[in-house]
Scaffold this active site. Structure first.
Site, short mmCIF file in Angstrom:
data_model
loop_
_atom_site.label_atom_id
_atom_site.label_comp_id
_atom_site.label_asym_id
_atom_site.label_seq_id
_atom_site.Cartn_x
_atom_site.Cartn_y
_atom_site.Cartn_z
N GLY A 244 0.75 -1.24 0.00
CA GLY A 244 0.00 0.00 0.00
C GLY A 244 0.78 1.29 0.00
N CYS A 269 11.92 -1.56 -1.17
CA CYS A 269 10.54 -1.37 -1.64
C CYS A 269 9.79 -0.37 -0.75
CB CYS A 269 9.84 -2.71 -1.75
SG CYS A 269 8.64 -2.74 -3.09
N ASN A 311 7.83 -5.12 -7.16
CA ASN A 311 6.41 -5.15 -6.81
C ASN A 311 6.09 -3.91 -5.99
OD1 ASN A 311 3.80 -5.66 -5.95
ND2 ASN A 311 4.43 -7.06 -4.32
N GLY A 313 3.55 -0.01 -6.19
CA GLY A 313 2.65 0.90 -6.90
C GLY A 313 2.91 2.35 -6.58
N HIS A 353 13.52 -5.76 -5.44
CA HIS A 353 13.75 -6.86 -4.51
C HIS A 353 15.04 -7.61 -4.82
CE1 HIS A 353 9.97 -6.90 -2.18
NE2 HIS A 353 9.49 -6.32 -3.26
N GLU A 355 16.44 -9.72 -3.06
CA GLU A 355 16.34 -11.11 -2.60
C GLU A 355 15.63 -11.98 -3.62
OE1 GLU A 355 12.27 -9.77 -1.90
OE2 GLU A 355 14.23 -8.82 -1.72
#
Length: 374
Positions: A244, A269, A311, A313, A353, A355
């Site tokens: 979010g 992130c 990943n 937004g 990411h 990882e």
């Protein structure tokens, strides 16, 4: 007998397909992921909380599911959409089928639609609120529900996925053994650095990588204060991924401000976005986000291009970046900030990411950089 499922977007578009997984009705932001593999890791990534995920690769479920390829204790997304749900799990590691897995955890799925058309609409119009249902099949009703759904902006989704209490990382939590052959556990080495990882919805593979670099890892809920973090006397503080909008997370921003300059900080992130906010930058919502295991990033410090798993937004606004933050990486698809570091303090972050899981390993060096910084 095949059961119908429908997806309605807030702009009035309705897709009709075949239900699989659990039955019911969910709402969320409709997004897409371009990964060819790794659907179980995607399902169990807490960063997808509040979203209905569409896979662009046409056949999903063909290698089944197992108890090892997970990034948390259960799936967190709202719904799952695929072009074709494979009814055959053809892999020696498979312990079950995708549809059964979704049903077990109450995740509504839909197959049999033209996912290319849906993804194209999202790319043109942007990520939209939607409703996925197997119980209400009235198009007008579903569109109205999609318009009335809360969306992601301004919501604190982190509180829905953070752990209830602190804990030390133990691979028994994930049912998986260390992956690296040179892990300190394997060669009898010691964990001479202590990392406190703030869990805003952390993927388990992050903790594995921190352990593989020789760090003892203590996981704290992302709601922890700076005083609670520093009381554990860590050598470094890690800021995890999570779901979010970062702007409502005032508690996290204040905690990060409280440890900056006192301990080395590494963010991934959502942790990257929160570090930016804590340093005085602003964030904004991307049109349709970056989600997939094939995103190119330029490392501006050495000129190399890394293929990364992403990943998110939201992103950090470049024009709002204060002078004490330096851009280190850029997303080559849209030139947004993909990494930054503090010019005076030991703190850095990336918007992707390193990882992987599932994805490339080009950026694994960042964990070594964090250890060197400690």
């Amino acid at each position: 007998m095949t059961q119908i499922a429908k997806l309605a977007l807030e702009d009035g578009t309705v897709f009709t397909g075949e239900a699989f997984g659990a039955r019911g009705e969910v709402d969320g932001e409709v997004v897409f992921n371009t990964s060819m593999t790794g659907y179980q890791e995607i399902l169990t990534d807490p960063s997808y909380r509040g979203q209905i995920v569409t896979m662009t690769y046409p056949e999903i479920g063909n290698y089944g599911v197992n108890d090892q390829d997970v990034e948390s204790h259960r799936p967190h997304l709202a719904g799952f959409i695929v072009r074709e749900n494979s009814r055959i799990a053809s892999n020696f590691r498979a312990q079950g089928q995708l549809s059964e897995y979704l049903d077990r955890y109450g995740i509504v799925g839909m197959a049999g639609i033209d996912t290319r058309s849906l993804v194209r609409r999202i790319r043109i119009c942007g990520a939209m609120k939607g409703v996925l249902s197997t119980v209400d099949l009235d198009a007008g009703s579903l569109v109205a529900k999609a318009k009335a759904s809360p969306g992601l902006v301004g919501r604190d989704l982190v509180r829905e996925v953070v752990p209830a209490e602190s804990r030390g990382w133990d691979e028994s939590l994930s049912g998986w053994s260390p992956r690296q052959a040179d892990s300190p556990e394997t060669v009898g080495g010691s964990y001479d650095k202590h990392v406190v990882a703030l869990d805003y919805g952390m993927k388990w593979n992050i903790a594995r990588h921190l352990r593989d670099t020789g760090c003892r890892v203590t996981i704290l809920p992302g709601t922890a204060t700076a005083e609670e973090i520093l009381a554990l006397h860590p050598d470094g503080v890690f800021l995890s991924n999570g779901p979010g909008d970062p702007e409502p997370l005032h508690y996290a921003i204040e905690a990060i401000r409280g440890v900056l300059g006192k301990k080395p900080v590494f963010g991934i992130c959502l942790g990257h976005q929160l570090l930016g906010l804590a340093c005085g930058a602003k964030t904004f919502k991307l049109k349709f986000g970056h989600r997939g295991a094939n995103q190119p990033v330029l490392n501006e410090l050495n000129g190399r291009v890394e293929i990364t798993a992403q990943n998110h937004g939201f992103a950090v606004e470049e024009h709002s970046l204060p002078a004490h933050l330096e851009i280190t990486h850029r997303n080559l698809n849209d030139n947004t900030i993909a990494g930054m570091r503090h010019r005076q303090l030991p703190a850095f972050s990336v918007q992707y990411h390193p990882e992987a899981s599932a994805g490339p390993h080009d950026s694994r060096y960042l964990f070594d950089q964090f250890r060197e910084m400690m």
